[in-house]
Design a protein around this motif. Structure first.
Motif, PDB file in Angstrom:
ATOM      1  N   SER A   7       0.851  -1.182   0.000  1.00  0.00           N
ATOM      2  CA  SER A   7       0.000   0.000   0.000  1.00  0.00           C
ATOM      3  C   SER A   7       0.889   1.234   0.000  1.00  0.00           C
ATOM      4  N   GLY A   8       0.269   2.377  -0.278  1.00  0.00           N
ATOM      5  CA  GLY A   8       0.990   3.633  -0.177  1.00  0.00           C
ATOM      6  C   GLY A   8       1.338   4.306  -1.479  1.00  0.00           C
ATOM      7  N   GLY A   9       1.093   3.642  -2.591  1.00  0.00           N
ATOM      8  CA  GLY A   9       1.380   4.286  -3.864  1.00  0.00           C
ATOM      9  C   GLY A   9       0.412   5.409  -4.155  1.00  0.00           C
ATOM     10  N   GLY A  10       0.707   6.162  -5.199  1.00  0.00           N
ATOM     11  CA  GLY A  10      -0.175   7.236  -5.569  1.00  0.00           C
ATOM     12  C   GLY A  10       0.516   8.261  -6.427  1.00  0.00           C
ATOM     13  N   LEU A  11      -0.099   9.420  -6.520  1.00  0.00           N
ATOM     14  CA  LEU A  11       0.417  10.514  -7.333  1.00  0.00           C
ATOM     15  C   LEU A  11       1.099  11.531  -6.438  1.00  0.00           C
ATOM     16  N   VAL A  12       2.291  11.935  -6.829  1.00  0.00           N
ATOM     17  CA  VAL A  12       3.035  12.925  -6.060  1.00  0.00           C
ATOM     18  C   VAL A  12       3.773  13.833  -7.021  1.00  0.00           C
ATOM     19  N   GLN A  13       3.996  15.061  -6.622  1.00  0.00           N
ATOM     20  CA  GLN A  13       4.764  15.982  -7.453  1.00  0.00           C
ATOM     21  C   GLN A  13       6.247  15.694  -7.311  1.00  0.00           C
ATOM     22  N   ALA A  14       6.986  16.019  -8.335  1.00  0.00           N
ATOM     23  CA  ALA A  14       8.439  15.873  -8.275  1.00  0.00           C
ATOM     24  C   ALA A  14       8.970  16.644  -7.075  1.00  0.00           C
ATOM     25  N   GLY A  15       9.897  16.012  -6.374  1.00  0.00           N
ATOM     26  CA  GLY A  15      10.437  16.598  -5.153  1.00  0.00           C
ATOM     27  C   GLY A  15       9.693  16.179  -3.899  1.00  0.00           C
ATOM     28  N   GLY A  16       8.542  15.534  -4.082  1.00  0.00           N
ATOM     29  CA  GLY A  16       7.739  15.112  -2.945  1.00  0.00           C
ATOM     30  C   GLY A  16       8.164  13.776  -2.385  1.00  0.00           C
ATOM     31  N   SER A  17       7.348  13.289  -1.453  1.00  0.00           N
ATOM     32  CA  SER A  17       7.677  12.049  -0.749  1.00  0.00           C
ATOM     33  C   SER A  17       6.472  11.112  -0.702  1.00  0.00           C
ATOM     34  N   LEU A  18       6.777   9.837  -0.614  1.00  0.00           N
ATOM     35  CA  LEU A  18       5.772   8.799  -0.421  1.00  0.00           C
ATOM     36  C   LEU A  18       6.361   7.721   0.467  1.00  0.00           C
ATOM     37  N   ILE A  19       5.477   7.020   1.162  1.00  0.00           N
ATOM     38  CA  ILE A  19       5.909   5.870   1.946  1.00  0.00           C
ATOM     39  C   ILE A  19       5.120   4.652   1.473  1.00  0.00           C
ATOM     40  N   LEU A  20       5.815   3.646   1.019  1.00  0.00           N
ATOM     41  CA  LEU A  20       5.194   2.384   0.627  1.00  0.00           C
ATOM     42  C   LEU A  20       5.303   1.393   1.786  1.00  0.00           C
ATOM     43  N   SER A  21       4.264   0.599   1.951  1.00  0.00           N
ATOM     44  CA  SER A  21       4.252  -0.429   2.995  1.00  0.00           C
ATOM     45  C   SER A  21       4.024  -1.794   2.367  1.00  0.00           C
ATOM     46  N   HIS A  81      10.608   4.409   2.344  1.00  0.00           N
ATOM     47  CA  HIS A  81      10.423   5.846   2.434  1.00  0.00           C
ATOM     48  C   HIS A  81      11.113   6.468   1.218  1.00  0.00           C
ATOM     49  N   MET A  82      10.328   7.149   0.409  1.00  0.00           N
ATOM     50  CA  MET A  82      10.858   7.724  -0.825  1.00  0.00           C
ATOM     51  C   MET A  82      10.798   9.234  -0.738  1.00  0.00           C
ATOM     52  N   ASN A  83      11.945   9.872  -0.812  1.00  0.00           N
ATOM     53  CA  ASN A  83      12.044  11.324  -0.756  1.00  0.00           C
ATOM     54  C   ASN A  83      12.630  11.852  -2.061  1.00  0.00           C
ATOM     55  N   SER A  84      12.443  13.150  -2.267  1.00  0.00           N
ATOM     56  CA  SER A  84      12.992  13.815  -3.454  1.00  0.00           C
ATOM     57  C   SER A  84      12.657  13.040  -4.719  1.00  0.00           C
ATOM     58  N   LEU A  85      11.397  12.690  -4.856  1.00  0.00           N
ATOM     59  CA  LEU A  85      10.988  11.857  -5.990  1.00  0.00           C
ATOM     60  C   LEU A  85      11.172  12.585  -7.314  1.00  0.00           C
ATOM     61  N   LYS A  86      11.561  11.812  -8.306  1.00  0.00           N
ATOM     62  CA  LYS A  86      11.788  12.324  -9.648  1.00  0.00           C
ATOM     63  C   LYS A  86      10.810  11.655 -10.610  1.00  0.00           C
ATOM     64  N   PRO A  87      10.540  12.282 -11.738  1.00  0.00           N
ATOM     65  CA  PRO A  87       9.651  11.643 -12.719  1.00  0.00           C
ATOM     66  C   PRO A  87      10.127  10.248 -13.109  1.00  0.00           C
ATOM     67  N   GLU A  88      11.422  10.046 -13.145  1.00  0.00           N
ATOM     68  CA  GLU A  88      11.946   8.727 -13.522  1.00  0.00           C
ATOM     69  C   GLU A  88      11.756   7.670 -12.440  1.00  0.00           C
ATOM     70  N   ASP A  89      11.269   8.061 -11.265  1.00  0.00           N
ATOM     71  CA  ASP A  89      10.949   7.078 -10.217  1.00  0.00           C
ATOM     72  C   ASP A  89       9.567   6.468 -10.430  1.00  0.00           C
ATOM     73  N   THR A 114       2.162  -1.757  -6.442  1.00  0.00           N
ATOM     74  CA  THR A 114       1.469  -0.488  -6.184  1.00  0.00           C
ATOM     75  C   THR A 114       2.067   0.577  -7.092  1.00  0.00           C
ATOM     76  N   GLN A 115       1.197   1.363  -7.682  1.00  0.00           N
ATOM     77  CA  GLN A 115       1.625   2.341  -8.688  1.00  0.00           C
ATOM     78  C   GLN A 115       2.101   3.629  -8.032  1.00  0.00           C
ATOM     79  N   VAL A 116       3.230   4.104  -8.519  1.00  0.00           N
ATOM     80  CA  VAL A 116       3.745   5.409  -8.102  1.00  0.00           C
ATOM     81  C   VAL A 116       3.831   6.290  -9.349  1.00  0.00           C
ATOM     82  N   ILE A 117       3.187   7.433  -9.294  1.00  0.00           N
ATOM     83  CA  ILE A 117       3.193   8.386 -10.406  1.00  0.00           C
ATOM     84  C   ILE A 117       3.809   9.681  -9.898  1.00  0.00           C
ATOM     85  N   VAL A 118       4.788  10.179 -10.623  1.00  0.00           N
ATOM     86  CA  VAL A 118       5.469  11.413 -10.229  1.00  0.00           C
ATOM     87  C   VAL A 118       5.269  12.441 -11.328  1.00  0.00           C
ATOM     88  N   SER A 119       4.597  13.515 -10.979  1.00  0.00           N
ATOM     89  CA  SER A 119       4.345  14.560 -11.971  1.00  0.00           C
ATOM     90  C   SER A 119       5.465  15.592 -11.931  1.00  0.00           C
TER      91      SER A 119
END
Length: 120
Positions: A7-21, A81-89, A114-119
């Motif tokens: 769980s924990g995937g989703g849409l985040v802006q570049a530079g943002g953070s997500l936590i996958l479990s 824990h994913m920080n400083s996300l980039k579109p290529e992530d 789980t899908q991770v989308i980075v805008s």
């Protein structure tokens, strides 16, 4: 049969953070290691990070210093824990649990992804 639920995937802006479990249906001590892999459209699945039952971690060069893998034994859960996300992530991230029975016998279990989308 071991089940892994992510769980924990989703849409985040570049530079943002997500936590996958990733929660396992068995004690995470049962596994030699657990890890996260990802696969982007048109690309091969690649290793992101692993953590052994003793807590040793390993990261791909592309995420080192930005991602952190950790485990909570009481909850049988591994986190990414994913920080400083980039579109290529952006990718489908899958949890893996590996058991080595012998030199020639091992088994891998996988979550559904789980899908991770980075805008950008």
């Amino acid at each position: 049969q071991v089940q892994l639920v992510e769980s924990g995937g989703g849409l985040v802006q570049a530079g943002g953070s997500l936590i996958l479990s990733c929660t396992a249906s068995a004690s995470i001590f049962s596994f030699n290691y657990m890890g996260w892999y990802r696969q982007a459209p048109g690309k091969q699945r690649e290793l992101v990070a692993t953590i052994t039952s003793r807590g040793s971690t390993n990261y791909s060069d592309s995420v080192r210093d930005r991602f952190t893998i950790s485990g909570d034994n009481a909850k049988d859960t591994v986190y990414l824990h994913m920080n400083s996300l980039k579109p290529e992530d952006a990718a489908v991230y899958s949890c893996n649990a590996h058991i080595t029975y012998s030199r020639t016998l091992s088994r891998d279990y996988w979550g559904q992804g789980t899908q991770v989308i980075v805008s950008s």
